[in-house]
Structure formats: structure tokens, C-alpha cells
Design a protein around this motif. Structure first.
Motif, PDB file in Angstrom:
ATOM      1  N   GLY A   1       1.646  26.733   8.566  1.00  0.00           N
ATOM      2  CA  GLY A   1       1.113  26.057   7.242  1.00  0.00           C
ATOM      3  C   GLY A   1      -0.252  26.393   6.914  1.00  0.00           C
ATOM      4  O   GLY A   1      -0.716  26.201   5.938  1.00  0.00           O
ATOM      5  N   LYS A   2      -1.092  27.031   7.836  1.00  0.00           N
ATOM      6  CA  LYS A   2      -2.439  27.300   7.566  1.00  0.00           C
ATOM      7  C   LYS A   2      -2.738  28.945   7.481  1.00  0.00           C
ATOM      8  O   LYS A   2      -1.908  29.771   8.490  1.00  0.00           O
ATOM      9  N   ALA A   3      -3.244  29.547   6.724  1.00  0.00           N
ATOM     10  CA  ALA A   3      -3.704  30.956   6.798  1.00  0.00           C
ATOM     11  C   ALA A   3      -4.394  31.292   7.889  1.00  0.00           C
ATOM     12  O   ALA A   3      -5.196  30.542   8.400  1.00  0.00           O
ATOM     13  N   MET A   4      -4.547  32.386   8.599  1.00  0.00           N
ATOM     14  CA  MET A   4      -5.219  33.047   9.445  1.00  0.00           C
ATOM     15  C   MET A   4      -6.636  32.424   9.312  1.00  0.00           C
ATOM     16  O   MET A   4      -7.446  31.992  10.209  1.00  0.00           O
ATOM     17  N   ALA A   5      -7.015  32.758   8.181  1.00  0.00           N
ATOM     18  CA  ALA A   5      -8.561  32.590   8.043  1.00  0.00           C
ATOM     19  C   ALA A   5      -8.997  31.038   7.876  1.00  0.00           C
ATOM     20  O   ALA A   5      -9.879  30.605   8.488  1.00  0.00           O
ATOM     21  N   GLN A   6      -7.972  30.188   7.521  1.00  0.00           N
ATOM     22  CA  GLN A   6      -8.198  28.790   7.755  1.00  0.00           C
ATOM     23  C   GLN A   6      -8.242  28.308   9.069  1.00  0.00           C
ATOM     24  O   GLN A   6      -9.105  27.612   9.669  1.00  0.00           O
ATOM     25  N   GLN A   7      -7.367  29.050  10.075  1.00  0.00           N
ATOM     26  CA  GLN A   7      -7.327  28.449  11.113  1.00  0.00           C
ATOM     27  C   GLN A   7      -8.683  28.974  12.041  1.00  0.00           C
ATOM     28  O   GLN A   7      -9.167  28.234  12.904  1.00  0.00           O
ATOM     29  N   ILE A   8      -8.979  30.085  11.767  1.00  0.00           N
ATOM     30  CA  ILE A   8     -10.251  30.619  12.250  1.00  0.00           C
ATOM     31  C   ILE A   8     -11.416  29.775  11.821  1.00  0.00           C
ATOM     32  O   ILE A   8     -12.367  29.536  12.640  1.00  0.00           O
ATOM     33  N   ALA A   9     -11.687  29.761  10.403  1.00  0.00           N
ATOM     34  CA  ALA A   9     -12.690  28.740   9.949  1.00  0.00           C
ATOM     35  C   ALA A   9     -12.820  27.345  10.750  1.00  0.00           C
ATOM     36  O   ALA A   9     -13.918  26.824  10.797  1.00  0.00           O
TER      37      ALA A   9
ATOM     38  N   ASP B   1      -2.325  37.553  19.182  1.00  0.00           N
ATOM     39  CA  ASP B   1      -2.790  36.536  18.424  1.00  0.00           C
ATOM     40  C   ASP B   1      -3.981  36.806  17.615  1.00  0.00           C
ATOM     41  O   ASP B   1      -5.145  36.546  18.131  1.00  0.00           O
ATOM     42  N   PRO B   2      -3.968  37.441  16.387  1.00  0.00           N
ATOM     43  CA  PRO B   2      -5.330  37.756  15.865  1.00  0.00           C
ATOM     44  C   PRO B   2      -6.148  36.579  15.355  1.00  0.00           C
ATOM     45  O   PRO B   2      -7.525  37.003  15.671  1.00  0.00           O
ATOM     46  N   VAL B   3      -5.725  35.265  15.540  1.00  0.00           N
ATOM     47  CA  VAL B   3      -6.732  34.028  15.271  1.00  0.00           C
ATOM     48  C   VAL B   3      -7.478  34.036  16.673  1.00  0.00           C
ATOM     49  O   VAL B   3      -8.861  33.936  16.364  1.00  0.00           O
ATOM     50  N   SER B   4      -6.651  33.937  17.660  1.00  0.00           N
ATOM     51  CA  SER B   4      -7.587  33.620  19.006  1.00  0.00           C
ATOM     52  C   SER B   4      -8.493  34.631  19.177  1.00  0.00           C
ATOM     53  O   SER B   4      -9.614  34.720  19.671  1.00  0.00           O
ATOM     54  N   GLY B   5      -7.881  35.921  18.918  1.00  0.00           N
ATOM     55  CA  GLY B   5      -8.721  37.448  19.232  1.00  0.00           C
ATOM     56  C   GLY B   5      -9.876  37.465  18.427  1.00  0.00           C
ATOM     57  O   GLY B   5     -11.185  37.619  18.945  1.00  0.00           O
TER      58      GLY B   5
ATOM     59  N   LEU C   1     -16.026  36.385  17.776  1.00  0.00           N
ATOM     60  CA  LEU C   1     -16.833  35.677  16.878  1.00  0.00           C
ATOM     61  C   LEU C   1     -17.885  34.872  17.894  1.00  0.00           C
ATOM     62  O   LEU C   1     -19.089  34.318  17.432  1.00  0.00           O
ATOM     63  N   ARG C   2     -17.488  34.128  18.897  1.00  0.00           N
ATOM     64  CA  ARG C   2     -18.387  33.401  19.865  1.00  0.00           C
ATOM     65  C   ARG C   2     -19.111  34.359  20.402  1.00  0.00           C
ATOM     66  O   ARG C   2     -20.544  34.165  20.515  1.00  0.00           O
ATOM     67  N   VAL C   3     -18.902  35.831  20.526  1.00  0.00           N
ATOM     68  CA  VAL C   3     -19.898  36.766  20.691  1.00  0.00           C
ATOM     69  C   VAL C   3     -20.852  37.006  19.798  1.00  0.00           C
ATOM     70  O   VAL C   3     -22.135  37.087  20.092  1.00  0.00           O
TER      71      VAL C   3
END
Length: 266
Positions: free
Chosen positions: A125-133, A95-99, A104-106
Motif C-alpha cells: 500500500g505504500k510507494a517505495m519512496a514513501q517507505q524510504i521517507a 529489496d530496493p527500499v532496504s538497500g 542513505l545512512r552512509v
């Protein structure tokens, strides 16, 4: 502090790395590029059986090309960063988003930049970057339009909406104005309810600048336009700008702006 760029596909590399590099230069900080390999769980180098040698993954190769456009050379220094301040890290996770969010927390970056291009980067419905943001604790910027392929950034437009994101967008643009951009305009849209509507709107924008300890100048301007439709009012002003900063609270209105001004990056 660092600026983090997230590249989810080869086509994301140039716009994401370019803008991330510009903002890293404006902040005088490091740039870290996180990327997801192109269609394969692989490291930064892959073994090409046909050629009998190692070759870069397509996404990593695109990132390498983009980095060449943002690092300093003897003839071009302003708005660029030293090569040693740029690092590239592969996200190897089911899961690249969770990974990425976990890393980024670190990392604790100052700014996150990604892109919402193409269906190949989307989930639910959301790009990976949107989910991460939506999950990071820092300021985040998601590119929604490719914009002009310009070597320099001439104009940034900050579209305010009396939202909680206005201050962050203005602060980011103000930092950029010192290093990578020639002019920034902070714009608000007011309903045409009287002769003093423009004056009232611009007074509010100047008050916001003072609260951020910023001053209006020839390079950092405020402007109020009259209109009943926020998206249309912003679109009319966005022609010719290189970057339009819009708060996440106005995300649904951005599509109308892009359709009207297709060459702007938001």
C-alpha cells in the motif's frame, strides 16, 4: 550535505529530479540521484543484443533527460546547479527500499525527495519512496501530484496544521524563496469562532516564523483562512501554486486536496 532524489520508475524521473535539483540549488549543495532499473537487475548500461551495442536502461535514460533541465547553461543559471554537482547511482538490491535506506545512512543527506506515482512502485500500500521517507533520518519530501510543467517555480504554499512537521516545511520553503521561487505563502486554517480568528491565526504563524529566525516579507507571507474543513480550506488556496508542502501528519487529507486541485504537486 546533499539532496538525494529517489527514482523508482521512468515516469518518476522528471518531476523528482526537477524538484530535487531546484532544492539542491536553493541549498547550494550536491544532488545525488538513486534509481531502480526498469524491470531488470542491470547496471547503468545494458547490452542490446538486437542492436549489438550498449544502451541505457529506460529509467536511467529518463534521469539523464531530466538532468539536462536542471543543470546550468550559459543563459540559465539561477535555480540551476553545476553538472559536476550531480551524480547518479544505481540501486542493485533484491529489496530496493532496504538497500537505499542503508546507503542513505552512509550518505547522510540533508533532504530526501521521491514520488508516490503509479502502482508499479508500490508494496504493502505504500510507494517505495514513501517507505524510504519513513525510515531516513533527514527531512523527506514525497511528491503526490505531478503539477505544472513549468520552467520556473513561482509560488510555494506551506499548509500548516500545528504539527511537528510545520517548522521543517517552512524552513525548506524559506530557503527556496531566496533562490528558486518568487513567493511563498504560509497558510493556516482556523475555525470561524469569532471576529478575531484570522488575527489570532496569523499572529501564531508570525510567532512560528520568529522562532525559526525568519521574517515576514513581500516574498514570504502568512495567511489565515476560516473553515471547518482543513483540506477544503487549503484546496481553495492551492489553485495556482506550483508546490504545496504538507506535513506527513496530514497525509490522509492530501487526497482531498489533489482531487480538488489536480494540477498541484504536493
Amino acid at each position: 550535505m546533499t539532496v538525494v532524489a529517489f527514482v523508482g520508475a521512468p515516469t518518476d524521473a522528471k518531476p523528482v529530479v526537477t524538484w530535487a535539483g531546484r532544492f539542491a540549488a536553493s541549498k547550494n549543495t550536491e544532488l545525488v540521484v538513486f534509481y531502480v532499473a526498469s524491470g531488470r537487475d542491470a547496471g547503468e548500461l545494458l547490452f542490446d543484443a538486437a542492436e549489438g551495442e550498449q544502451t541505457q536502461d529506460e529509467t536511467c535514460a529518463a534521469i539523464s533527460d531530466a538532468i539536462e533541465g536542471i543543470v546550468r547553461t550559459r543563459r540559465a543559471r539561477k535555480g540551476r546547479i553545476p553538472r559536476y554537482d550531480v551524480s547518479v547511482r544505481h540501486v542493485i538490491d533484491p529489496d530496493p527500499v532496504s538497500g537505499t535506506v542503508s546507503r542513505l545512512r552512509v550518505e547522510s543527506p540533508d533532504l530526501f525527495i521521491g514520488a508516490a506515482f503509479g502502482s508499479h512502485t508500490r508494496a504493502n500500500g505504500k510507494a517505495m519512496a514513501q517507505q524510504i521517507a519513513a525510515k531516513v533520518a533527514c527531512d523527506a519530501l514525497v511528491l503526490l501530484g505531478r503539477g505544472p510543467d513549468a520552467a520556473r517555480t513561482k509560488r510555494i504554499l506551506v499548509a500548516t496544521s500545528d504539527g511537528t512537521h510545520d517548522a521543517s516545511a517552512i524552513r525548506l520553503a524559506a530557503e527556496a524563496t531566496q533562490v528558486i521561487v518568487e513567493n511563498t505563502t504560509i497558510i493556516g486554517v482556523e475555525a470561524s469562532v469569532g471576529d478575531e480568528a484570522i488575527e489570532v491565526g496569523e499572529r501564531q504563524l508570525r510567532t512560528l516564523l520568529r522562532e525559526l529566525e525568519l521574517e515576514e516579507s513581500s516574498r514570504l507571507e502568512v495567511k489565515t483562512v476560516l473553515g471547518e474543513d482543513w483540506g477544503r480550506g487549503i484546496a481553495e488556496e492551492a489553485t495556482g501554486c506550483d508546490l504545496l508542502l504538507v506535513g506527513a501528519n496530514m497525509e490522509k487529507k492530501v487526497t482531498d486536496v489533489i482531487e480538488t486541485v489536480p494540477d498541484v504537486v504536493v
